[in-house]
Each structure stands twice: as structure tokens, then as C-alpha cells.
Design an enzyme around this catalytic site. Structure first.
Site, PDB file in Angstrom:
ATOM      1  N   ARG A 191      37.826 106.907  10.067  1.00 16.57           N
ATOM      2  CA  ARG A 191      38.750 107.897  10.602  1.00 16.57           C
ATOM      3  C   ARG A 191      37.915 109.075  11.103  1.00 16.57           C
ATOM      4  O   ARG A 191      36.913 109.453  10.475  1.00 16.57           O
ATOM      5  CB  ARG A 191      39.741 108.391   9.534  1.00 16.57           C
ATOM      6  CG  ARG A 191      40.840 107.390   9.203  1.00 16.57           C
ATOM      7  CD  ARG A 191      41.829 107.197  10.366  1.00 16.57           C
ATOM      8  NE  ARG A 191      42.846 106.197  10.057  1.00 16.57           N
ATOM      9  CZ  ARG A 191      42.779 104.910  10.403  1.00 16.57           C
ATOM     10  NH1 ARG A 191      41.745 104.446  11.078  1.00 16.57           N
ATOM     11  NH2 ARG A 191      43.770 104.086  10.103  1.00 16.57           N
ATOM     12  N   GLU A 229      43.234 112.157  18.478  1.00 17.64           N
ATOM     13  CA  GLU A 229      43.295 110.989  19.369  1.00 17.64           C
ATOM     14  C   GLU A 229      44.542 111.114  20.237  1.00 17.64           C
ATOM     15  O   GLU A 229      45.618 111.346  19.690  1.00 17.64           O
ATOM     16  CB  GLU A 229      43.321 109.699  18.554  1.00 17.64           C
ATOM     17  CG  GLU A 229      42.036 109.518  17.749  1.00 17.64           C
ATOM     18  CD  GLU A 229      41.994 108.231  16.931  1.00 17.64           C
ATOM     19  OE1 GLU A 229      42.927 107.421  17.012  1.00 17.64           O
ATOM     20  OE2 GLU A 229      41.000 108.034  16.216  1.00 17.64           O
ATOM     21  N   HIS A 283      39.637 103.896  19.640  1.00 17.50           N
ATOM     22  CA  HIS A 283      40.222 103.328  18.407  1.00 17.50           C
ATOM     23  C   HIS A 283      40.583 101.849  18.612  1.00 17.50           C
ATOM     24  O   HIS A 283      41.737 101.443  18.400  1.00 17.50           O
ATOM     25  CB  HIS A 283      41.452 104.136  17.974  1.00 17.50           C
ATOM     26  CG  HIS A 283      41.765 103.986  16.514  1.00 17.50           C
ATOM     27  ND1 HIS A 283      42.195 105.029  15.730  1.00 17.50           N
ATOM     28  CD2 HIS A 283      41.715 102.916  15.682  1.00 17.50           C
ATOM     29  CE1 HIS A 283      42.406 104.603  14.500  1.00 17.50           C
ATOM     30  NE2 HIS A 283      42.112 103.313  14.446  1.00 17.50           N
TER      31      HIS A 283
HETATM   32  P1  NAD Z   1      39.371  99.345   1.643  1.00 11.38           P
HETATM   33  O1  NAD Z   1      40.387 100.138   0.926  1.00 11.38           O
HETATM   34  O2  NAD Z   1      39.277  97.885   1.382  1.00 11.38           O
HETATM   35  O3  NAD Z   1      37.925  99.975   1.406  1.00 11.38           O
HETATM   36  C1  NAD Z   1      37.671 101.341   1.384  1.00 11.38           C
HETATM   37  C2  NAD Z   1      36.555 101.589   0.390  1.00 11.38           C
HETATM   38  O4  NAD Z   1      36.189 102.966   0.465  1.00 11.38           O
HETATM   39  C3  NAD Z   1      36.948 101.300  -1.081  1.00 11.38           C
HETATM   40  O5  NAD Z   1      36.058 100.378  -1.666  1.00 11.38           O
HETATM   41  C4  NAD Z   1      36.858 102.663  -1.757  1.00 11.38           C
HETATM   42  O6  NAD Z   1      36.397 102.583  -3.097  1.00 11.38           O
HETATM   43  C5  NAD Z   1      35.856 103.366  -0.867  1.00 11.38           C
HETATM   44  N1  NAD Z   1      35.882 104.825  -1.006  1.00 11.38           N
HETATM   45  C6  NAD Z   1      36.931 105.641  -1.243  1.00 11.38           C
HETATM   46  N2  NAD Z   1      36.516 106.923  -1.322  1.00 11.38           N
HETATM   47  C7  NAD Z   1      35.169 106.903  -1.130  1.00 11.38           C
HETATM   48  C8  NAD Z   1      34.170 107.908  -1.082  1.00 11.38           C
HETATM   49  N3  NAD Z   1      34.466 109.186  -1.279  1.00 11.38           N
HETATM   50  N4  NAD Z   1      32.892 107.533  -0.841  1.00 11.38           N
HETATM   51  C9  NAD Z   1      32.565 106.230  -0.636  1.00 11.38           C
HETATM   52  N5  NAD Z   1      33.475 105.223  -0.699  1.00 11.38           N
HETATM   53  C10 NAD Z   1      34.755 105.561  -0.927  1.00 11.38           C
HETATM   54  O7  NAD Z   1      39.650  99.612   3.198  1.00 11.38           O
HETATM   55  P2  NAD Z   1      39.079  98.769   4.421  1.00 11.38           P
HETATM   56  O8  NAD Z   1      40.048  97.705   4.773  1.00 11.38           O
HETATM   57  O9  NAD Z   1      37.675  98.411   4.158  1.00 11.38           O
HETATM   58  O10 NAD Z   1      39.157  99.877   5.583  1.00 11.38           O
HETATM   59  C11 NAD Z   1      38.394 101.070   5.515  1.00 11.38           C
HETATM   60  C12 NAD Z   1      38.927 102.085   6.512  1.00 11.38           C
HETATM   61  O11 NAD Z   1      38.605 101.677   7.833  1.00 11.38           O
HETATM   62  C13 NAD Z   1      40.457 102.203   6.519  1.00 11.38           C
HETATM   63  O12 NAD Z   1      40.911 103.125   5.565  1.00 11.38           O
HETATM   64  C14 NAD Z   1      40.764 102.680   7.937  1.00 11.38           C
HETATM   65  O13 NAD Z   1      40.811 104.087   7.916  1.00 11.38           O
HETATM   66  C15 NAD Z   1      39.560 102.218   8.747  1.00 11.38           C
HETATM   67  N6  NAD Z   1      39.873 101.184   9.759  1.00 11.38           N
HETATM   68  C16 NAD Z   1      39.711 101.457  11.073  1.00 11.38           C
HETATM   69  C17 NAD Z   1      39.949 100.480  12.035  1.00 11.38           C
HETATM   70  C18 NAD Z   1      39.738 100.751  13.505  1.00 11.38           C
HETATM   71  O14 NAD Z   1      40.286 100.041  14.365  1.00 11.38           O
HETATM   72  N7  NAD Z   1      38.949 101.720  13.863  1.00 11.38           N
HETATM   73  C19 NAD Z   1      40.379  99.206  11.644  1.00 11.38           C
HETATM   74  C20 NAD Z   1      40.520  98.959  10.292  1.00 11.38           C
HETATM   75  C21 NAD Z   1      40.272  99.944   9.347  1.00 11.38           C
END
Ligand code: NAD
Length: 305
Positions: free
Chosen positions: A231, A260, A281
Site C-alpha cells: 500500500r 490513487e 495498482h
Molecule cells: P498476508 O496477511 O498474508 O501477509 C501480510 C504479512 O505482513 C503477515 O505475515 C503479517 O504478519 C505481516 N506484517 C504485519 N505487520 C507487519 C509489520 N509491521 N512488519 C512486518 N510484517 C508485518 O497478506 P498478503 O496476501 O501477503 O498481502 C500483503 C499486502 O499486499 C495486502 O495487505 C495488500 O495491501 C497488498 N496487495 C497488493 C496488491 C496489488 O495489486 N498491488 C495485490 C495483493 C495484495
């Protein structure tokens, strides 16, 4: 049961929904919060991407709502705490776009390590910069993955297959699995010190907002490439461009932005000479993932109701 869809969705999946529910599909409705608030009371289910703000105001009128399907992951546009108190089930499409994001991370890492954006611009301009710019290989370099959840792990898998050493930072993971012996759990400080590529895969929370800022860039020792598909607000964008201008980092790929579409003042800081890739995005949105994500949410909606 009535379901409202407020953003784009695979058309075959919409047909599947129509076989089971009464559907209203308006992919521009996310922009019209007044109308959304007015009509939400009539629906049992809501399907959104990341643009629809499912906040207190909208939920205050959602008296029949029981299910929210999120076509993607990242729930920062949904007030999940309030949903819990209203007994509304929130369903993300966890993992369904992870391959698309991982491919984006690897392809942009390769492009930036090889300085493709700079070579492209120089060549188009007629400079023929064959010896003036130094390119490199990704093989043997180190990637630091910040946030080791579903997508972070998928990126680690792709990274290993492409010859990268993998460092992972995630304060909520104390130990890696038996099949993850090739990765090293590290501190954020070690990632800043040792990584050639830093890729962010965190949710946006109070804790992760502005996590990568001026003081982080000052700690980076290998002029890494920064890739943000998580994000926009996780990275301080102005600090990032300052860091590039001051050679603290050697390139960046941004798929997400604090605002965005991207705001004009940020665009004005980006020039064609920079080793960077900016995309709207789309890292998680491909033909294949769109079908997977939509199918998944349809199945979950049918199971739920
Ligand atoms: P997920 O919940 O499986 O993984 C997120 C991880 O981040 C978790 O393991 C959590 O423990 C960790 N985390 C939380 N706080 C943290 C911190 N302060 N420091 C380090 N790690 C921390 O989610 P995911 O499916 O892997 O997706 C991750 C993010 O990617 C989503 O939240 C979304 O915002 C973003 N995303 C973007 C797109 C895109 O098109 N750009 C697509 C998919 C996901």
C-alpha cells in the site's frame, strides 16, 4: 438474496452469481458514496475491490448486510472491526493474486537491476548509452522481503528460483517452516544493511504506515532497489524520491501510491531519466488472477449464503 457489486469483476463469475442471487453490478458505484449509502440497505451481500470505502458511514445504513467479498487482499478500505460487531462476514481472496504480484516483483527487480528504464530512455533519445551505464545480474543478489505472509512467501519462492538469497522480516513470525530452510528470518535493520532489493508485502495498519521513511533509507548500505506492491502509505514517497536523488537507493518500482490515481506533485518529481517503474495498482490484476479472484469470491458467497 441480493448482492451488490461496486467494482470490476470477471463477467463469467457475474453470470455464476446471477444463477444464485439477484445481482446489481455497477463498476462505477464506488465513486458515488451518496448513492451507495442510500441503496446498501437493500442488499444481503456486497462485492468490492479496494476502491469502495466500506466505512462507518456506509455500514450505518447496511442493515441487511451479512457478507462482504473482497476481490483481492488488503482490507484497509473496509472497517473490519465494525463489521465484526455487526456480524458481517468479510471474505478476502487470499492467495488468489499472489502469483501475479510475485511475477511483478521479479520482473521489475530484473528490469531495475539491469537499468532497463534508463537504457530505454537513452536509446529512444538517441544517446546509445552502451558503455556509460552499468547493468548487473539478479543471480546471487539478496532480496529482503518485508512482511512474510501469503504474497511475501510466494515472492520468496520465485526469488529462490531466480538465484536470489532471501531475507525475511515479519515480527509476527517467530520461526520459519521446515520447507523454508533456504530463507533467513532477519531484522529490518539487517535487511536495510544487506539487501540489494527490498520488496514490501505488508497490510496497511497504524503500525506499518510510513514504515519506510528517511531514517530507513539512511540505514540502507547497498543502494538497494525498492519495490512496493503493498500500500502506498507504507512508504514515505517524498523521502523515497529524495533517497533516489541522493543515491541512497538505485531504483524503485511503485505499484501503489498514497493517493490513487497518483497526485500531480508526485508525478512532477519523477523524470524519464530515473531508474524507476510506476504502474497503476495492477501488480495483482492479470487476466488469470482476475478469473481466480472472482471465482473464489463467488464460491465463498454461495457457501456462505
Ligand atoms: P498476508 O496477511 O498474508 O501477509 C501480510 C504479512 O505482513 C503477515 O505475515 C503479517 O504478519 C505481516 N506484517 C504485519 N505487520 C507487519 C509489520 N509491521 N512488519 C512486518 N510484517 C508485518 O497478506 P498478503 O496476501 O501477503 O498481502 C500483503 C499486502 O499486499 C495486502 O495487505 C495488500 O495491501 C497488498 N496487495 C497488493 C496488491 C496489488 O495489486 N498491488 C495485490 C495483493 C495484495
Amino acid at each position: 438474496m441480493k448482492i451488490l457489486i461496486t467494482e470490476f469483476m470477471d463477467s463469467n463469475s457475474i453470470d455464476d452469481l446471477k444463477n444464485n442471487f439477484e445481482i446489481t453490478f455497477d463498476e462505477t458505484l464506488w465513486k458515488n458514496t451518496k448513492k451507495l449509502k442510500e441503496i446498501i440497505k437493500d442488499y444481503d451481500g456486497l462485492i468490492v475491490r479496494n476502491k469502495t470505502q466500506v466505512n462507518k458511514d456506509i455500514l450505518s445504513n447496511a442493515n441487511n448486510l451479512k457478507f462482504i467479498g473482497r476481490l483481492g487482499v488488503g482490507l484497509d478500505n473496509i472497517d473490519t472491526e465494525l463489521c465484526k460487531t455487526k456480524n458481517i462476514h468479510v471474505q478476502p481472496a487470499t492467495g488468489m493474486n499472489a502469483d501475479s504480484v510475485a511475477e511483478y516483483v521479479i520482473s521489475s527487480s530484473m528490469s531495475l537491476i539491469k537499468k532497463i528504464p534508463i537504457f530505454h530512455y537513452g536509446t529512444v533519445k538517441g544517446d546509445w548509452p552502451r558503455t556509460t551505464i552499468k547493468s548487473a545480474e539478479i543471480n546471487g543478489k539478496c532480496i529482503g522481503i518485508v512482511g512474510f505472509g501469503t504474497i511475501g512467501r510466494k515472492v520468496a519462492d520465485y526469488s529462490l528460483k531466480n538465484g536470489l538469497n532471501v531475507l525475511a522480516y515479519d515480527p509476527y513470525i517467530k520461526k520459519l517452516g521446515d520447507n523454508e530452510k533456504n530463507y533467513k528470518l532477519s531484522s529490518l535493520g539487517d535487511i536495510f544493511k544487506d539487501a540489494d532489493i527490498i520488496s514490501l508485502h505488508l497490510p496497511l495498519t497504524e503500525e506499518t504506515k510510513n514504515l519506510i521513511n528517511r531514517s530507513s533509507f539512511l540505514k540502507m548500505q547497498k543502494q538497494p532497489i525498492i519495490i512496493n506492491t503493498s500500500r502506498g502509505s507504507v512508504v514515505n514517497e517524498n523521502d523515497l524520491i529524495d533517497a533516489y536523488d541522493q543515491n541512497l537507493i538505485s531504483g524503485f518500482a511503485l505499484d501503489v501510491f498514497e493517493n490513487e490515481p497518483i497526485k500531480k506533485d508526485l508525478c512532477e518529481r519523477i523524470t524519464s531519466e530515473m531508474n524507476c517503474i510506476l504502474t497503476p495498482h495492477i501488480s495483482g490484476v492479470t487476466t488469470e488472477s482476475n478469473i481466480r479472484v472472482s471465482d473464489f469470491i463467488v464460491k465463498k458467497a454461495i457457501d456462505f449464503f
